[in-house]
Design a protein around this motif. Sequence first.
Motif, PDB file in Angstrom:
ATOM      1  N   ARG A  69       0.570  -1.515   0.010  1.00 18.82           N
ATOM      2  CA  ARG A  69      -0.226  -0.290   0.049  1.00 18.82           C
ATOM      3  C   ARG A  69       1.006   0.779  -0.466  1.00 18.82           C
ATOM      4  O   ARG A  69       0.217   2.261   0.735  1.00 18.82           O
ATOM      5  CB  ARG A  69      -0.941   0.173   1.306  1.00 18.82           C
ATOM      6  N   THR A  93       2.221   2.873  -2.112  1.00 19.52           N
ATOM      7  CA  THR A  93       2.093   3.609  -3.385  1.00 19.52           C
ATOM      8  C   THR A  93       0.563   4.952  -3.280  1.00 19.52           C
ATOM      9  O   THR A  93       0.859   5.733  -3.160  1.00 19.52           O
ATOM     10  CB  THR A  93       1.298   3.349  -4.523  1.00 19.52           C
ATOM     11  N   GLU A  94       0.112   4.591  -2.119  1.00 17.28           N
ATOM     12  CA  GLU A  94      -0.639   5.610  -1.547  1.00 17.28           C
ATOM     13  C   GLU A  94       0.301   6.396  -0.678  1.00 17.28           C
ATOM     14  O   GLU A  94      -0.804   7.892  -0.915  1.00 17.28           O
ATOM     15  CB  GLU A  94      -1.784   4.764   0.000  1.00 17.28           C
ATOM     16  N   PHE A  95       0.932   5.461   0.532  1.00 11.60           N
ATOM     17  CA  PHE A  95       1.420   7.224   0.593  1.00 11.60           C
ATOM     18  C   PHE A  95       2.212   8.050  -0.056  1.00 11.60           C
ATOM     19  O   PHE A  95       1.371   9.661   0.248  1.00 11.60           O
ATOM     20  CB  PHE A  95       1.988   6.380   2.071  1.00 11.60           C
ATOM     21  N   GLU A 116       2.004   9.163  -3.182  1.00 14.81           N
ATOM     22  CA  GLU A 116       0.906   9.925  -3.936  1.00 14.81           C
ATOM     23  C   GLU A 116       0.544  10.881  -2.719  1.00 14.81           C
ATOM     24  O   GLU A 116       0.075  11.756  -3.380  1.00 14.81           O
ATOM     25  CB  GLU A 116      -0.317   9.002  -4.552  1.00 14.81           C
ATOM     26  N   GLN A 117       0.154  10.614  -1.643  1.00 14.40           N
ATOM     27  CA  GLN A 117      -0.334  11.753  -1.020  1.00 14.40           C
ATOM     28  C   GLN A 117       0.878  12.329  -0.296  1.00 14.40           C
ATOM     29  O   GLN A 117       0.392  14.135  -0.035  1.00 14.40           O
ATOM     30  CB  GLN A 117      -0.653  11.438   1.084  1.00 14.40           C
ATOM     31  N   PHE A 121      -0.489   5.854   8.754  1.00 17.96           N
ATOM     32  CA  PHE A 121      -0.641   5.120   7.746  1.00 17.96           C
ATOM     33  C   PHE A 121      -0.725   4.025   7.693  1.00 17.96           C
ATOM     34  O   PHE A 121      -1.613   3.266   7.209  1.00 17.96           O
ATOM     35  CB  PHE A 121       0.502   5.650   6.612  1.00 17.96           C
ATOM     36  N   CYS A 134      -2.783   1.056   7.694  1.00 17.63           N
ATOM     37  CA  CYS A 134      -2.972  -0.649   7.133  1.00 17.63           C
ATOM     38  C   CYS A 134      -3.136  -1.482   8.143  1.00 17.63           C
ATOM     39  O   CYS A 134      -3.716  -2.519   6.995  1.00 17.63           O
ATOM     40  CB  CYS A 134      -1.420  -0.371   6.622  1.00 17.63           C
TER      41      CYS A 134
END
Length: 301
Positions: free
Chosen positions: A110, A112-114, A116-117, A287, A291
Motif C-alpha cells: 500500500r 503507493t497510497e502514501f 501519492e499523498q 498510515f 494499513c
Amino acid sequence: MDRLAAMEIFIRVVDTGSFSAAARHLDIGQPAVSKAVAQLEEWLGVRLMLRSTRALTPTEAGASFYQRARRAIEETDEAVVAARGTASALSGKLRVSAAVCFARLHIVPRLTEFLEQHPNLNVEMVLDDRNIDLVDEGVDLALRMGVLADSNMTARRIGEARRRVIGTRAYFERYGYPEAPADLLAHQAVIYTRDGGGEDWTFRKATAEVSVKLQGRVKITATEGVRAAVLSGIGLAVASEWAFTPELKSGAVISVMDDWLLPTIMLSAVYPTGRLASSKARQFAAFAEDCVSGSQPPSLE
C-alpha cells in the motif's frame, strides 16, 4: 548563524554521540558540525559539550539546553505543518525500520497510497527482523511488535493482533485437529526463536489457564521462514494473525483452538524525539495504523 539549524545539529550530535556520526546523518561535512556547535556555545556563552579522545558528552547546561531545544524543534516543525498544510510540508527523505515479513505483507503493497499523498517525500524502508538502533542507523521511525524495552524513544501503540495456532488443512487432516493445549504435545511445531516467539505458551479459556511446551524439530529465526515451513506442511505454528493474513483470508491455512486465547501482540510506532523528521514519522505511523486496521482476517470464531 542560523540558530535553528545549529540547534538541530547540536541535537543530532547529542543523539549520535559524535560529530562525525551527526555529519553523516545530516549529510554535511564534519567541520560544519563542529563549527555550528562552537557558534552555538559562543552565542549562549556556555560550554555545551565535553570533548575527549573517546567520547562527547553534554555538560549540565548542554543537557538542559538539549531538552528545551528538542521541544523547540518539534514545535517549529508542527508550526510549519500547520502553515503549509500536511501534504506540502512533507518532503525530503524518511527512513522507516520494520520487520521484513510484516512490511512485505502489510506496508509495501500500500506504499503507493502514501507516496501519492506526499509527492515530495522519499521513503527508505530498512527491513530487518532485529530491533536496530534508530540513532545509529539514522532511522526516523520504527514499526515494532511486542513488548518494548525501556528507552528514550517515543512510542505509540497503533495496532493489536491475536496470536493463533495456525497450519494447513492438509497438515491437520493428516495429524489431527488439536482441541485443547495438551493436544499440541502430539504435533510438530515450527518454532520462531526471536523475541515474541519460543516454545512455551500459556493458553487461557474462561477461568482456565494451561501452559504447554511446543515440540518441534524445526526452529527458525525469521517469520518468512516460519511461513514457508507451515505452508509446506512441516508443522503448525503459534503465530500472529499478521504473519498469515493473506492465507487466513484465502483458506490456505486455518486457525484451530480459537476458543483458547493466547497473549495478543502489539504494534508500536517508535521514533526518536527532537528531529525535524518527526512530522513525517507521525504521518507514516498514521498510515501504518490504517494499513493494519484494514488487514485483519475475517472473524474466525
